[in-house]
Design a protein around this motif. Structure first.
Motif, PDB file in Angstrom:
ATOM      1  N   LYS A   1       0.840  -1.205   0.000  1.00 21.82           N
ATOM      2  CA  LYS A   1       0.000   0.000   0.000  1.00 21.82           C
ATOM      3  C   LYS A   1       0.880   1.262   0.000  1.00 21.82           C
ATOM      4  O   LYS A   1       0.629   2.216  -0.753  1.00 21.82           O
ATOM      5  N   GLN A   2       1.927   1.282   0.810  1.00 20.92           N
ATOM      6  CA  GLN A   2       2.786   2.474   0.891  1.00 20.92           C
ATOM      7  C   GLN A   2       3.480   2.733  -0.442  1.00 20.92           C
ATOM      8  O   GLN A   2       3.526   3.859  -0.926  1.00 20.92           O
ATOM      9  N   LEU A   3       3.997   1.656  -1.046  1.00 21.24           N
ATOM     10  CA  LEU A   3       4.737   1.847  -2.296  1.00 21.24           C
ATOM     11  C   LEU A   3       3.810   2.240  -3.444  1.00 21.24           C
ATOM     12  O   LEU A   3       4.241   2.895  -4.389  1.00 21.24           O
ATOM     13  N   SER A   4       2.535   1.873  -3.326  1.00 21.79           N
ATOM     14  CA  SER A   4       1.596   2.229  -4.399  1.00 21.79           C
ATOM     15  C   SER A   4       1.303   3.746  -4.392  1.00 21.79           C
ATOM     16  O   SER A   4       0.824   4.298  -5.367  1.00 21.79           O
ATOM     17  N   LYS A   5       1.644   4.417  -3.268  1.00 18.97           N
ATOM     18  CA  LYS A   5       1.380   5.866  -3.200  1.00 18.97           C
ATOM     19  C   LYS A   5       2.441   6.666  -3.954  1.00 18.97           C
ATOM     20  O   LYS A   5       2.265   7.847  -4.218  1.00 18.97           O
ATOM     21  N   GLY A   6       3.591   6.047  -4.209  1.00 19.27           N
ATOM     22  CA  GLY A   6       4.679   6.758  -4.910  1.00 19.27           C
ATOM     23  C   GLY A   6       5.981   6.578  -4.148  1.00 19.27           C
ATOM     24  O   GLY A   6       6.045   5.827  -3.181  1.00 19.27           O
ATOM     25  N   GLY A   7       7.010   7.291  -4.608  1.00 18.66           N
ATOM     26  CA  GLY A   7       8.323   7.183  -3.964  1.00 18.66           C
ATOM     27  C   GLY A   7       9.094   6.008  -4.540  1.00 18.66           C
ATOM     28  O   GLY A   7       8.544   5.206  -5.293  1.00 18.66           O
ATOM     29  N   ASP A   8      10.378   5.939  -4.168  1.00 18.05           N
ATOM     30  CA  ASP A   8      11.184   4.835  -4.715  1.00 18.05           C
ATOM     31  C   ASP A   8      11.516   3.819  -3.625  1.00 18.05           C
ATOM     32  O   ASP A   8      11.473   4.132  -2.431  1.00 18.05           O
ATOM     33  N   TYR A   9      11.831   2.627  -4.085  1.00 23.17           N
ATOM     34  CA  TYR A   9      12.058   1.511  -3.169  1.00 23.17           C
ATOM     35  C   TYR A   9      13.254   1.774  -2.235  1.00 23.17           C
ATOM     36  O   TYR A   9      13.224   1.420  -1.061  1.00 23.17           O
TER      37      TYR A   9
ATOM     38  N   VAL B   1       5.692   9.090   8.486  1.00 25.04           N
ATOM     39  CA  VAL B   1       6.975   9.591   7.954  1.00 25.04           C
ATOM     40  C   VAL B   1       6.986   9.451   6.425  1.00 25.04           C
ATOM     41  O   VAL B   1       7.400  10.362   5.699  1.00 25.04           O
ATOM     42  N   TRP B   2       6.483   8.303   5.939  1.00 21.59           N
ATOM     43  CA  TRP B   2       6.451   8.076   4.483  1.00 21.59           C
ATOM     44  C   TRP B   2       5.553   9.116   3.795  1.00 21.59           C
ATOM     45  O   TRP B   2       5.925   9.681   2.766  1.00 21.59           O
ATOM     46  N   ASN B   3       4.417   9.411   4.402  1.00 20.04           N
ATOM     47  CA  ASN B   3       3.513  10.411   3.823  1.00 20.04           C
ATOM     48  C   ASN B   3       4.172  11.786   3.779  1.00 20.04           C
ATOM     49  O   ASN B   3       4.065  12.510   2.789  1.00 20.04           O
ATOM     50  N   ASP B   4       4.860  12.119   4.864  1.00 23.20           N
ATOM     51  CA  ASP B   4       5.586  13.399   4.925  1.00 23.20           C
ATOM     52  C   ASP B   4       6.582  13.498   3.775  1.00 23.20           C
ATOM     53  O   ASP B   4       6.691  14.534   3.113  1.00 23.20           O
ATOM     54  N   HIS B   5       7.301  12.416   3.573  1.00 26.08           N
ATOM     55  CA  HIS B   5       8.302  12.359   2.490  1.00 26.08           C
ATOM     56  C   HIS B   5       7.626  12.586   1.135  1.00 26.08           C
ATOM     57  O   HIS B   5       8.107  13.377   0.315  1.00 26.08           O
ATOM     58  N   LEU B   6       6.497  11.941   0.933  1.00 25.84           N
ATOM     59  CA  LEU B   6       5.823  12.040  -0.376  1.00 25.84           C
ATOM     60  C   LEU B   6       5.184  13.419  -0.568  1.00 25.84           C
ATOM     61  O   LEU B   6       5.282  14.004  -1.652  1.00 25.84           O
ATOM     62  N   ILE B   7       4.579  13.945   0.483  1.00 25.90           N
ATOM     63  CA  ILE B   7       3.842  15.214   0.334  1.00 25.90           C
ATOM     64  C   ILE B   7       4.811  16.394   0.202  1.00 25.90           C
ATOM     65  O   ILE B   7       4.653  17.246  -0.662  1.00 25.90           O
TER      66      ILE B   7
END
Ligand SMILES: C[S@@+](CC[C@H](N)C(=O)[O-])C[C@H]1O[C@@H](n2cnc3c(N)ncnc32)[C@H](O)[C@@H]1O
Length: 289
Positions: free
Chosen positions: A15-23, A64-70
């Motif tokens: 689910k997290q990776l489907s939001k974007g960002g790299d592995y 934290v992941w959302n912060d990174h993406l937003i």
């Protein structure tokens, strides 16, 4: 430590990776904050019936992941940590996140000075997080090194990283403009290394926002043509290097020919461009006479 099922974790990870960002960034988050080593990540998928232990819960990791993406903030700054060669380094927005391509600079030194028992005296100009100097101080334990930076806040991070990575005391840190803190070491260096700011002004303006909005400008901008700092470093290097001492510089992808010419003008010999793993002439090296 929190125990969760591998199945729940794998569902959450997808689910997290489907939001974007790299592995790679996701792996940094899991390792630095979640406590799951990147190597272990691959095994979790092989045993979905198993369990795993986390240092922080999934909600926290997700925030934290959302912060990174937003915000497009580099994950290393949000986690406060990065991995570079075999070092785990503290990073804040006062220091450049050391890049994987820069790791090769240490291998260039290994190729020149093959015996780890050598008693070198080396300097790194613009140490940032301390990555290069710390790697060299650890690899050549009988050597002495000096690492400089114009920014005292950056130096404080470098000093912490050195203390965390080493029991040794063969690296000293100085604050100041390029060679100026090293006046007392004139003519004494076997080797000087620098990954200086080398981005030309117009390129700097167009850098991706995750770099331009977060990484220190002082670590990136190399003046109008990107070569301002490289010129200053090369021009004064002959005063500080021993006879036949080496200078190793990182440069922008298209600067190696110009850096070569500056080295020739300053009477360097054995000048060579060293390519990075993508075949880019990323480093220029030479010896002073
Ligand atoms: C590209 S970063 C390299 C950091 C680190 N060595 C690395 O490879 O990740 C350049 C560094 O040079 C420092 N710097 C910039 N201008 C400087 C100057 N005039 N004198 C000394 N250091 C300087 C910056 O603060 C920054 O830490």
């Amino acid at each position: 430590m929190l125990c969760i099922s591998a199945k729940e974790f794998l569902f959450w990870k997808k689910k997290q990776l489907s939001k974007g960002g790299d592995y790679e960034s996701f792996a940094v988050l899991l390792d630095c904050v979640g406590g799951i080593r990147t190597n272990d990540l691959n095994f979790i998928g092989l045993n979905p019936e198993g369990k795993l232990y986390l240092k922080k819960n999934l909600e926290f990791l997700e925030s934290v992941w959302n912060d990174h993406l937003i915000k497009s903030c580099p994950i290393q700054y949000l986690c406060g940590t990065t991995f570079w060669r075999d070092l785990k380094l503290k990073v804040t927005n006062k220091v450049l996140i050391p890049r994987p391509e820069t790791e090769l600079i240490v291998d260039i030194v290994f190729n020149i000075f093959r015996k780890k028992s050598e008693k070198l005296f080396f300097a790194e100009l613009g140490t940032g997080s301390g990555a290069i100097s710390i790697a060299l101080a650890l690899a050549y334990p009988l050597s002495d090194g000096v690492a400089t930076d114009i920014d005292q806040d950056a130096l404080e991070i470098a000093i912490k990283n050195y203390i965390n990575s080493s029991q040794q005391s063969n690296l000293k840190f100085y604050c100041g403009n390029w060679w100026s803190p090293l006046e007392s070491y004139k003519g004494k260096l076997d080797l000087a290394i620098s990954n200086p700011p080398y981005i030309p002004k117009d390129t700097y303006e167009k850098l991706p926002k995750e770099v331009k909005n977060f990484e220190p400008k002082v670590a990136l901008l190399g003046g109008e043509d990107g070569l301002k700092h490289i010129r200053e470093i090369i021009n004064k290097a002959p005063l500080f290097l021993k006879k036949k001492g080496w200078l190793i510089l990182e440069n922008h992808f298209d600067q190696s020919e110009k850096v070569k010419q500056i080295l020739i003008k300053n009477k360097f010999t054995s000048i060579e461009t060293v390519k990075d793993l993508s075949g880019i002439g990323r480093f220029t090296i030479g010896r002073y006479k």
